[in-house]
Each structure stands twice: as structure tokens, then as C-alpha cells.
Motif scaffolding. Structure first.
Motif, PDB file in Angstrom:
ATOM      1  N   VAL A  56      20.106 -22.639  30.577  1.00  0.00           N
ATOM      2  CA  VAL A  56      19.051 -23.068  29.651  1.00  0.00           C
ATOM      3  C   VAL A  56      17.877 -22.093  29.705  1.00  0.00           C
ATOM      4  O   VAL A  56      17.312 -21.728  28.665  1.00  0.00           O
ATOM      5  CB  VAL A  56      18.599 -24.508  29.983  1.00  0.00           C
ATOM      6  CG1 VAL A  56      17.326 -24.875  29.260  1.00  0.00           C
ATOM      7  CG2 VAL A  56      19.707 -25.502  29.633  1.00  0.00           C
ATOM      8  N   GLN A  57      17.519 -21.648  30.906  1.00  0.00           N
ATOM      9  CA  GLN A  57      16.424 -20.686  31.029  1.00  0.00           C
ATOM     10  C   GLN A  57      16.778 -19.367  30.355  1.00  0.00           C
ATOM     11  O   GLN A  57      15.940 -18.772  29.675  1.00  0.00           O
ATOM     12  CB  GLN A  57      16.075 -20.453  32.505  1.00  0.00           C
ATOM     13  CG  GLN A  57      15.328 -21.609  33.136  1.00  0.00           C
ATOM     14  CD  GLN A  57      15.052 -21.389  34.616  1.00  0.00           C
ATOM     15  OE1 GLN A  57      15.701 -20.591  35.277  1.00  0.00           O
ATOM     16  NE2 GLN A  57      14.081 -22.127  35.137  1.00  0.00           N
ATOM     17  N   LYS A  58      18.015 -18.917  30.519  1.00  0.00           N
ATOM     18  CA  LYS A  58      18.443 -17.673  29.861  1.00  0.00           C
ATOM     19  C   LYS A  58      18.394 -17.831  28.348  1.00  0.00           C
ATOM     20  O   LYS A  58      17.944 -16.934  27.636  1.00  0.00           O
ATOM     21  CB  LYS A  58      19.853 -17.290  30.310  1.00  0.00           C
ATOM     22  CG  LYS A  58      19.913 -16.734  31.706  1.00  0.00           C
ATOM     23  CD  LYS A  58      21.328 -16.396  32.111  1.00  0.00           C
ATOM     24  CE  LYS A  58      21.396 -15.934  33.562  1.00  0.00           C
ATOM     25  NZ  LYS A  58      22.786 -15.658  33.976  1.00  0.00           N
ATOM     26  N   GLN A  59      18.865 -18.974  27.862  1.00  0.00           N
ATOM     27  CA  GLN A  59      18.835 -19.218  26.420  1.00  0.00           C
ATOM     28  C   GLN A  59      17.394 -19.256  25.919  1.00  0.00           C
ATOM     29  O   GLN A  59      17.099 -18.715  24.855  1.00  0.00           O
ATOM     30  CB  GLN A  59      19.546 -20.524  26.078  1.00  0.00           C
ATOM     31  CG  GLN A  59      21.051 -20.468  26.238  1.00  0.00           C
ATOM     32  CD  GLN A  59      21.717 -21.815  26.008  1.00  0.00           C
ATOM     33  OE1 GLN A  59      21.055 -22.830  25.841  1.00  0.00           O
ATOM     34  NE2 GLN A  59      23.040 -21.816  25.994  1.00  0.00           N
ATOM     35  N   ALA A  60      16.517 -19.895  26.678  1.00  0.00           N
ATOM     36  CA  ALA A  60      15.100 -19.961  26.282  1.00  0.00           C
ATOM     37  C   ALA A  60      14.500 -18.561  26.247  1.00  0.00           C
ATOM     38  O   ALA A  60      13.752 -18.220  25.318  1.00  0.00           O
ATOM     39  CB  ALA A  60      14.315 -20.846  27.246  1.00  0.00           C
ATOM     40  N   GLU A  61      14.831 -17.729  27.226  1.00  0.00           N
ATOM     41  CA  GLU A  61      14.330 -16.356  27.245  1.00  0.00           C
ATOM     42  C   GLU A  61      14.863 -15.571  26.046  1.00  0.00           C
ATOM     43  O   GLU A  61      14.124 -14.808  25.422  1.00  0.00           O
ATOM     44  CB  GLU A  61      14.719 -15.664  28.553  1.00  0.00           C
ATOM     45  CG  GLU A  61      13.947 -16.158  29.760  1.00  0.00           C
ATOM     46  CD  GLU A  61      14.448 -15.552  31.062  1.00  0.00           C
ATOM     47  OE1 GLU A  61      15.364 -14.690  31.030  1.00  0.00           O
ATOM     48  OE2 GLU A  61      13.922 -15.941  32.121  1.00  0.00           O
ATOM     49  N   GLU A  62      16.151 -15.760  25.750  1.00  0.00           N
ATOM     50  CA  GLU A  62      16.739 -15.066  24.595  1.00  0.00           C
ATOM     51  C   GLU A  62      16.047 -15.499  23.306  1.00  0.00           C
ATOM     52  O   GLU A  62      15.749 -14.675  22.439  1.00  0.00           O
ATOM     53  CB  GLU A  62      18.239 -15.346  24.516  1.00  0.00           C
ATOM     54  CG  GLU A  62      19.051 -14.663  25.599  1.00  0.00           C
ATOM     55  CD  GLU A  62      20.512 -15.076  25.597  1.00  0.00           C
ATOM     56  OE1 GLU A  62      20.917 -15.897  24.732  1.00  0.00           O
ATOM     57  OE2 GLU A  62      21.256 -14.594  26.456  1.00  0.00           O
ATOM     58  N   ILE A  63      15.807 -16.798  23.184  1.00  0.00           N
ATOM     59  CA  ILE A  63      15.134 -17.305  21.975  1.00  0.00           C
ATOM     60  C   ILE A  63      13.732 -16.722  21.887  1.00  0.00           C
ATOM     61  O   ILE A  63      13.299 -16.301  20.811  1.00  0.00           O
ATOM     62  CB  ILE A  63      15.110 -18.848  21.985  1.00  0.00           C
ATOM     63  CG1 ILE A  63      16.537 -19.401  21.762  1.00  0.00           C
ATOM     64  CG2 ILE A  63      14.162 -19.387  20.933  1.00  0.00           C
ATOM     65  CD1 ILE A  63      16.662 -20.892  21.977  1.00  0.00           C
ATOM     66  N   MET A  64      13.013 -16.696  23.016  1.00  0.00           N
ATOM     67  CA  MET A  64      11.661 -16.147  23.020  1.00  0.00           C
ATOM     68  C   MET A  64      11.677 -14.666  22.637  1.00  0.00           C
ATOM     69  O   MET A  64      10.844 -14.206  21.859  1.00  0.00           O
ATOM     70  CB  MET A  64      11.005 -16.330  24.396  1.00  0.00           C
ATOM     71  CG  MET A  64      10.623 -17.751  24.705  1.00  0.00           C
ATOM     72  SD  MET A  64       9.437 -18.436  23.539  1.00  0.00           S
ATOM     73  CE  MET A  64       8.017 -17.449  23.918  1.00  0.00           C
ATOM     74  N   GLU A  65      12.638 -13.914  23.180  1.00  0.00           N
ATOM     75  CA  GLU A  65      12.742 -12.489  22.847  1.00  0.00           C
ATOM     76  C   GLU A  65      13.058 -12.319  21.362  1.00  0.00           C
ATOM     77  O   GLU A  65      12.496 -11.445  20.700  1.00  0.00           O
ATOM     78  CB  GLU A  65      13.819 -11.821  23.692  1.00  0.00           C
ATOM     79  CG  GLU A  65      13.424 -11.637  25.151  1.00  0.00           C
ATOM     80  CD  GLU A  65      14.549 -11.072  26.003  1.00  0.00           C
ATOM     81  OE1 GLU A  65      15.618 -10.716  25.445  1.00  0.00           O
ATOM     82  OE2 GLU A  65      14.367 -10.994  27.226  1.00  0.00           O
TER      83      GLU A  65
END
Length: 168
Positions: free
Chosen positions: A76-85
Motif C-alpha cells: 500500500v505504501q509503494k502504491q501510495a508513493e507511485e500515485i504521488m509520483e
């Protein structure tokens, strides 16, 4: 008065009787009750061992669920980072696009202003040409009307230059 020595004395007969009665009690208990006691303790031991095994199994399951939860949290954190990027990248692209559009609009407005300025300059030049023609025509008329005196001609030319200077 009570004689305590009678109570504290050691008598061999009493000792033997106590020993025999104790041995008899142990044999009777072993014969009739030992299996029940042994069975009770075995059941109790089995129950305790089952509880220990269940606790170990629950602990292993808890660790497994904890590891799975950690993995999911990492995902979930990786997905959130990807979305933010992705959002940041899109916002940078939009900002760049807006800047490019603003630069193009500014360039277009500059060109339009230059064209208007050039048009104004050309209009002013045309007006000056027309006025110069009118002034030159007036000077020529005056020269023709008057006699062709050189001094008069110089005066008319100076007058023409002064008038032209005033108009500019």
C-alpha cells in the motif's frame, strides 16, 4: 497436672504399628485408587500439553498474519508513493504546459504590439510625407509667385525647413 513425657516418648510398638498401617494404606490406595489418580494426572497433562500446542499454533498464525499485514502495508505504501509520483509528474507536465502557453501568448501579444507600433510608425511617416509634399508645394508656389531672387529663395528654404522641423 499433665505429664508431657508420656506423649513424647518413643515406643517401638507404636512405630511398627504406624509403619504397618502406612504400608497398608499405600497398598490399598495403589490397588483401588492409583489408576484413577494416574488417569486424572494423565488427562491433566494431556490438557495442559494441548493448551500449549494451541498457544504455539496461535502464535505461529499470529506471526503469519503479522507478516502478511506488513507485506500488505508495504504494498500500500509503494502504491501510495507511485500515485504521488504520478500526480507530481502530471502536475509538473501541466505546469510546464501552462508556462509554454503563457510564453506563446506573451510572444503573440509582443508580435501584435510590434505590428501595431510598426503600423503607427508607417502611418506617421505617410502623414509626414503628405505634409512635406504640401509644404514643398506651398514653397514652390511662393517661389514661382515671387521673383526669383536668390536671397528670397534662401529665406523660403529656411522657412520650409523650420516648418518641417516643427511638424516632426
Amino acid at each position: 497436672m499433665i505429664n508431657i513425657e508420656n506423649y513424647l516418648r518413643l515406643n517401638i510398638t507404636d512405630m511398627i504399628l504406624v509403619l504397618i498401617s502406612t504400608i497398608l494404606m499405600v497398598f490399598i490406595t495403589k490397588k483401588y485408587f492409583w489408576n484413577y489418580v494416574k488417569e486424572y494426572f494423565e488427562k491433566r497433562e494431556k490438557l495442559i500439553q494441548d493448551e500449549i500446542n494451541r498457544a504455539k499454533q496461535n502464535e505461529e498464525e499470529s506471526k503469519k498474519f503479522l507478516d502478511e499485514a506488513k507485506l500488505k502495508l508495504d504494498d500500500v505504501q509503494k502504491q501510495a508513493e507511485e500515485i504521488m509520483e504520478k500526480v507530481q509528474s502530471e502536475s509538473r507536465k501541466e505546469a510546464d504546459l501552462i508556462i509554454v502557453q503563457a510564453k506563446l501568448e506573451a510572444q503573440r501579444q509582443k508580435e501584435k504590439a510590434r505590428e501595431e507600433i510598426n503600423k503607427e510608425i508607417n502611418d506617421v511617416r505617410e502623414e509626414m510625407k503628405e505634409e512635406m509634399s504640401v509644404i514643398a508645394l506651398n514653397v514652390a508656389k511662393k517661389l514661382i509667385q515671387k521673383d526669383s531672387d536668390e536671397e528670397v529663395a534662401k529665406r523660403y528654404v529656411e522657412e520650409f525647413i523650420n516648418q518641417a522641423g516643427e511638424k516632426l
